[in-house]
Design an enzyme around this catalytic site. Structure first.
Site, mmCIF file in Angstrom:
data_model
loop_
_atom_site.group_PDB
_atom_site.id
_atom_site.type_symbol
_atom_site.label_atom_id
_atom_site.label_comp_id
_atom_site.label_asym_id
_atom_site.label_seq_id
_atom_site.Cartn_x
_atom_site.Cartn_y
_atom_site.Cartn_z
ATOM 1 N N GLN A 125 66.525 153.192 42.738
ATOM 2 C CA GLN A 125 67.037 151.930 43.639
ATOM 3 C C GLN A 125 68.240 151.788 43.992
ATOM 4 O O GLN A 125 69.337 152.125 43.187
ATOM 5 C CB GLN A 125 66.829 150.858 42.501
ATOM 6 C CG GLN A 125 65.467 150.608 41.779
ATOM 7 C CD GLN A 125 65.351 149.322 41.024
ATOM 8 O OE1 GLN A 125 65.161 148.304 41.566
ATOM 9 N NE2 GLN A 125 65.680 149.436 39.721
ATOM 10 N N GLY A 126 68.676 151.265 45.112
ATOM 11 C CA GLY A 126 69.914 151.110 45.719
ATOM 12 C C GLY A 126 70.121 149.603 46.009
ATOM 13 O O GLY A 126 70.016 149.143 47.287
ATOM 14 N N SER A 128 72.971 147.733 43.893
ATOM 15 C CA SER A 128 74.330 147.490 43.539
ATOM 16 C C SER A 128 75.286 148.220 44.463
ATOM 17 O O SER A 128 75.063 149.497 44.664
ATOM 18 C CB SER A 128 74.462 147.931 42.031
ATOM 19 O OG SER A 128 73.568 147.071 41.202
ATOM 20 N N GLU A 243 60.086 143.508 38.133
ATOM 21 C CA GLU A 243 61.187 144.194 37.401
ATOM 22 C C GLU A 243 61.361 143.565 36.170
ATOM 23 O O GLU A 243 61.290 143.836 35.062
ATOM 24 C CB GLU A 243 62.428 144.695 37.884
ATOM 25 C CG GLU A 243 63.259 145.455 37.133
ATOM 26 C CD GLU A 243 64.617 145.969 37.780
ATOM 27 O OE1 GLU A 243 65.034 145.186 38.691
ATOM 28 O OE2 GLU A 243 65.037 147.168 37.311
ATOM 29 N N ASN A 371 71.973 139.302 31.516
ATOM 30 C CA ASN A 371 71.358 138.101 30.880
ATOM 31 C C ASN A 371 71.962 136.732 31.175
ATOM 32 O O ASN A 371 71.424 135.677 31.034
ATOM 33 C CB ASN A 371 71.379 138.264 29.145
ATOM 34 C CG ASN A 371 70.276 139.246 28.868
ATOM 35 O OD1 ASN A 371 69.808 140.011 29.958
ATOM 36 N ND2 ASN A 371 69.981 139.538 27.680
ATOM 37 N N GLU A 372 73.187 136.945 31.371
ATOM 38 C CA GLU A 372 74.002 135.527 31.898
ATOM 39 C C GLU A 372 73.507 134.997 33.032
ATOM 40 O O GLU A 372 73.271 133.872 33.204
ATOM 41 C CB GLU A 372 75.760 135.945 32.118
ATOM 42 C CG GLU A 372 76.479 136.112 30.730
ATOM 43 C CD GLU A 372 76.285 137.671 30.347
ATOM 44 O OE1 GLU A 372 75.679 138.683 31.291
ATOM 45 O OE2 GLU A 372 76.593 137.905 29.118
HETATM 46 C C1 LIG Z 1 71.125 151.400 32.567
HETATM 47 C C2 LIG Z 1 71.386 150.644 34.102
HETATM 48 C C3 LIG Z 1 70.672 151.138 34.867
HETATM 49 C C4 LIG Z 1 70.943 150.399 36.302
HETATM 50 N N1 LIG Z 1 70.309 150.798 37.419
HETATM 51 C C5 LIG Z 1 70.653 150.200 38.491
HETATM 52 C C6 LIG Z 1 69.878 150.829 39.607
HETATM 53 O O1 LIG Z 1 68.841 151.767 39.660
HETATM 54 N N2 LIG Z 1 70.110 150.348 40.914
HETATM 55 C C7 LIG Z 1 71.100 149.366 41.147
HETATM 56 O O2 LIG Z 1 71.153 148.952 42.074
HETATM 57 N N3 LIG Z 1 71.773 148.886 40.194
HETATM 58 C C8 LIG Z 1 71.575 149.329 38.829
HETATM 59 N N4 LIG Z 1 72.416 148.890 37.867
HETATM 60 C C9 LIG Z 1 73.344 147.938 37.940
HETATM 61 C C10 LIG Z 1 73.210 146.656 37.679
HETATM 62 O O3 LIG Z 1 71.999 145.947 38.415
HETATM 63 C C11 LIG Z 1 74.652 145.950 37.627
HETATM 64 O O4 LIG Z 1 75.428 146.353 36.612
HETATM 65 C C12 LIG Z 1 74.245 144.581 37.164
HETATM 66 O O5 LIG Z 1 73.569 143.743 38.282
HETATM 67 C C13 LIG Z 1 75.600 143.744 36.950
HETATM 68 O O6 LIG Z 1 76.480 144.000 38.024
HETATM 69 P P1 LIG Z 1 77.952 144.401 37.863
HETATM 70 O O7 LIG Z 1 77.737 145.622 36.912
HETATM 71 O O8 LIG Z 1 78.659 144.632 38.944
HETATM 72 O O9 LIG Z 1 78.834 143.257 36.953
HETATM 73 P P2 LIG Z 1 79.156 141.920 37.345
HETATM 74 O O10 LIG Z 1 78.389 141.307 38.412
HETATM 75 O O11 LIG Z 1 80.557 142.195 38.051
HETATM 76 O O12 LIG Z 1 79.281 141.061 36.133
HETATM 77 C C14 LIG Z 1 80.457 141.347 35.170
HETATM 78 C C15 LIG Z 1 80.091 140.201 34.049
HETATM 79 O O13 LIG Z 1 80.046 138.890 34.546
HETATM 80 C C16 LIG Z 1 79.299 138.232 34.521
HETATM 81 N N5 LIG Z 1 78.703 137.245 35.381
HETATM 82 C C17 LIG Z 1 78.843 137.621 36.718
HETATM 83 N N6 LIG Z 1 78.623 136.489 37.502
HETATM 84 C C18 LIG Z 1 78.116 135.527 36.711
HETATM 85 C C19 LIG Z 1 77.870 134.157 36.888
HETATM 86 N N7 LIG Z 1 77.562 133.692 38.281
HETATM 87 N N8 LIG Z 1 77.799 133.498 35.878
HETATM 88 C C20 LIG Z 1 77.784 133.880 34.544
HETATM 89 N N9 LIG Z 1 78.104 135.269 34.339
HETATM 90 C C21 LIG Z 1 78.387 136.033 35.386
HETATM 91 C C22 LIG Z 1 77.832 139.251 34.039
HETATM 92 O O14 LIG Z 1 76.778 138.728 33.356
HETATM 93 C C23 LIG Z 1 78.568 140.437 33.573
HETATM 94 O O15 LIG Z 1 78.686 140.241 31.930
HETATM 95 C C24 LIG Z 1 72.065 149.479 36.474
HETATM 96 C C25 LIG Z 1 72.804 149.162 35.064
HETATM 97 C C26 LIG Z 1 72.437 149.733 34.153
HETATM 98 C C27 LIG Z 1 73.538 149.333 32.966
#
Ligand SMILES: Cc1cc2nc3c(=O)[nH]c(=O)nc-3n(C[C@H](O)[C@H](O)[C@H](O)COP(=O)(O)OP(=O)(O)OC[C@H]3O[C@@H](n4cnc5c(N)ncnc54)[C@H](O)[C@@H]3O)c2cc1C
Length: 388
Positions: A125-126, A128, A243, A371-372
């Site tokens: 999946q692409g 992020s 999902e 979860n947030e």
């Molecule tokens: C095991 C695993 C597998 C994954 N697989 C994929 C994949 O196959 N393809 C893909 O595209 N991505 C994948 N991801 C990425 C995942 O979708 C992102 O990590 C996730 O969406 C969070 O984005 P971020 O890491 O950029 O964190 P950020 O968005 O930067 O968030 C950082 C923190 O801030 C909090 N936060 C951010 N915005 C808000 C808000 N508006 N209100 C309250 N809190 C907030 C978040 O909850 C988090 O705690 C995977 C992640 C993991 C851990």
């Protein structure tokens, strides 16, 4: 409400149970986060496909069994109960396939579904990007039309299993002037195209479970677009709904973990009972796994009557990810200092795979939308609270 299985459902359960008893590998496969293990899991997908078990909910003419959601839940219960291998192509079979069936052309379904079901083509999946995680509408990677191709430039990250997967689906900005969720398009692309560079990212367990994908003038045929140009956001939301909603984490997974936890507690009762909180946590784990199961059966019945899965997909996601953490933390408490040993360590005893599961459980509140973010969705769309 009649909480009983029909004769047909019971016969279905027996059929899959017998098949799994005869076919699940005696020796656990290597992790699919290493090349050898990935290929072992691909071969297992082929075996499932040959038995017509790889995609039971798909229509029969697409290699499935046309199972309804209750039969799917039964299949999953038996699958986890048998300790069968994790599904290396779950991104394809459980997430992309329902989206393809809803938005894909007949030519796309014929091209992609059979090879997905057989494991010949595995999917990553692409979504992020470095600046677009929770805020997915901030996607910047561009796919600009040039004749009958899109030319892609930019970067995706955290793409699970992209190190070894064959194809990737994702969202790309086809209108460079657009902002937020406008001007995004859902595109399917093979990962061996010229201009693609994949850098593995090591997970907490040290294995390259996901990757960064770099695109440098990558040419993808326009025919690889899923849905209309610029309508990618709604196509992607359908995938995200599958999902978070039902398909990603079926109750069978948690029922089996709860059962293993009860077994572990019983083997270590003398020590575990020294802390009444441990006993309570074991009990809560088992009850919550059952509650999740019943709630999922209720959702499946509602969907069968034409209902839709809406914002409550978010409550599901929070529930199972927190339950998974609770169960693994409890197992670690029961095992004490030995919990930190890998299964092949000389003093490991019966530590099993709890450490690996514990490490992976940490990711549950992050992937598939943190979860947030799920709590924001519940607050705004279910409870009608003002936007954060
Ligand atoms: C095991 C695993 C597998 C994954 N697989 C994929 C994949 O196959 N393809 C893909 O595209 N991505 C994948 N991801 C990425 C995942 O979708 C992102 O990590 C996730 O969406 C969070 O984005 P971020 O890491 O950029 O964190 P950020 O968005 O930067 O968030 C950082 C923190 O801030 C909090 N936060 C951010 N915005 C808000 C808000 N508006 N209100 C309250 N809190 C907030 C978040 O909850 C988090 O705690 C995977 C992640 C993991 C851990």
């Amino acid at each position: 409400m009649k909480l009983e299985y029909t004769e047909r459902q019971q016969a279905f359960r027996k059929e899959i149970r017998d098949w799994l008893a005869a076919n699940v590998p005696q020796k656990p496969l290597e992790s699919f986060d290493i090349k050898e293990g990935f290929e072992q899991h691909r071969a297992w997908e082929k075996k499932l496909f040959d038995g017509r078990w790889s995609a039971v909910t798909w229509p029969t003419d697409k290699g499935g069994r046309g199972c309804d959601l209750i039969e799917w839940l039964i299949f999953e219960e038996e699958y986890w109960r048998a300790g069968a291998p994790l599904r290396v192509n779950q991104n394809g079979i459980f997430l992309l396939a329902p989206t393809l069936m809803e938005y894909g052309s007949e030519a796309q379904k014929a091209r992609f579904l059979p090879k997905m079901a057989s494991g010949d083509e595995t999917w990553a999946q692409g979504w992020s990007e470095p600046g677009a995680g929770s805020d997915m509408a901030a996607i910047k990677t561009k796919a600009i039309k040039d004749g009958d191709h899109y030319v892609i430039n930019g970067q995706k990250t955290w793409s699970t299993r992209a190190v070894y997967a064959d194809w990737c689906f994702g969202l790309f900005r086809t209108d460079p002037e657009s902002t937020r969720h406008h001007g995004l398009t859902f595109i399917l692309l093979p990962l061996d195209l010229k201009g693609i560079t994949i850098w593995p990212i090591r997970q907490l367990n040290g294995l390259p479970g996901f990757a960064e994908i770099f695109f440098d003038n990558v040419r993808v045929p326009v025919d690889n677009r899923l849905g209309e140009e610029g309508a990618g956001w709604s196509v992607a939301m359908a995938t995200a709904g599958f999902e978070r909603g039902l398909m990603l984490r079926s109750p069978g997974r948690f029922q089996q973990t709860a059962k293993l936890l009860v077994d572990l507690y019983q083997r270590h009762r003398a020590r575990a009972d020294a802390d009444p909180a441990v006993r309570d946590a074991v009990l809560k784990s088992w009850m919550d796994a059952e509650a999740y199961t019943l709630a999922t059966y209720a959702t499946a019945c509602r969907l069968a009557k034409g209902g839709h899965i809406g914002a409550e997909a978010s409550t599901n996601k929070i529930f199972w990810s927190e339950l998974d953490l609770l169960m693994h933390e409890t197992a670690m408490s029961i095992l004490g200092a030995r919990a930190e040993l890998l299964p092949h360590a000389p003093a490991a005893g019966d530590v099993g795979h709890w450490l690996d599961g514990f490490l992976f459980a940490q990711a549950g509140p992050i992937y598939a939308g943190t979860n947030e973010i799920q709590r924001n969705i519940i607050a705004e769309r279910m409870l009608g609270l003002p936007r954060a």
